[in-house]
Design an enzyme around this catalytic site. Structure first.
Site, PDB file in Angstrom:
ATOM      1  CG  ASP A  88      -3.505  -2.250 -13.755  1.00 10.49           C
ATOM      2  OD1 ASP A  88      -3.091  -1.971 -12.609  1.00 10.49           O
ATOM      3  OD2 ASP A  88      -4.678  -2.089 -14.110  1.00 10.49           O
ATOM      4  CE  LYS A  93      -5.220  -0.252 -11.353  1.00 12.66           C
ATOM      5  NZ  LYS A  93      -6.295  -0.690 -12.253  1.00 12.66           N
ATOM      6  CB  CYS A 106      -5.992   0.705 -16.047  1.00 14.22           C
ATOM      7  SG  CYS A 106      -7.156  -0.646 -15.736  1.00 14.22           S
TER       8      CYS A 106
END
Length: 246
Positions: free
Chosen positions: A30, A135, A168
């Site tokens: 990310d 995702k 995450c």
């Protein structure tokens, strides 16, 4: 496969771990403009996005080495479909951000796939052949093809980095651990809006003898990647067996 590398030992915590680089993948979590830059989702939550900048250079160094050796590289992006059909109401409604998921922002709709803010920062942008996983959740395995992609390449070890450490990154490592992967988290290649969360996030991973995985600096990773098999193989063969049986 990282054919130019062999098995070497990474100096990690809670202890050294032998790594077969041919069955290892680099997973970058990310590193998106929505989290890293002003005007994105991270800032709408009231965070100082500059706190994440320290992770960029260490990730770039490991990414460069991974590309040079042919290692499998995976980038992930958290975000949702334009109609928000994959975004649970509880996620959209949670907290008190200045802009919610899907709202128009300076870089397009917040955390929506295809918008400028959803994309990866230029310094770490994927090249041809690298996998990009979109995702809808915090973990990289939930509702994605990541598991199948790793299985197709016979991957058993993951180098994990990105943002944020406690959300995450930690979620992905825990998902990977449950699926039998050995995870090495790159300590300086992760970051949080809250430095204390970063520190504790790493401690949770390596606690109790490495309950979720190992933690190592980018320098330790790079040093192990440059060691020759002839110098290191006799020392690591037994350690690899021990690590694999954990």
């Amino acid at each position: 496969m990282a054919d130019s590398l062999h098995t070497t030992t990474v100096l990690a915590e809670p202890g050294p771990i032998a790594v077969d680089w041919g069955t290892t993948a680099l997973v970058i979590i990310d590193m998106q403009r929505d989290f890293m830059e002003p005007g994105g989702f991270g800032e709408t939550l009231g965070n100082d996005v500059s706190q994440l900048a320290s992770a960029v250079a260490p990730i770039a160094a490991v990414l460069k080495a991974a590309r040079e050796t042919g290692m499998m590289v995976v980038h992930t992006r958290e975000g949702h479909l334009p109609d928000l059909s994959d975004a649970p109401p509880a996620k959209i409604e949670r907290g008190a951000p200045s802009l919610r998921i899907g709202d128009p922002g300076p870089m397009g709709r917040i955390l929506i796939r295809g918008e400028a803010g959803h994309d990866i920062i230029p310094a770490l942008y994927p090249v041809e052949g690298e996998i990009v996983i979109d995702k809808p959740g915090k973990g990289a395995f939930y509702a994605t093809t990541l598991g199948a992609d790793l299985k197709a390449r016979d991957i058993d070890t993951l180098l994990v980095c990105g943002v944020t450490t406690e959300v995450c990154v930690n979620t992905t490592v825990r998902e990977a651990n449950d699926r039998g992967y050995r995870c090495i988290v790159i300590s300086d290649g992760c970051a949080s809006y809250f430095p204390e969360f970063h520190e504790m996030g790493l401690k949770m991973i390596k606690a109790q003898g490495g309950i979720f995985g190992w933690v190592a600096s980018s320098a330790a990773i790079l040093e192990a990647m440059t060691l020759s098999d002839s110098e290191n193989a006799p020392e690591t063969s037994n350690k690899l067996a021990a690590g694999a049986s954990r």
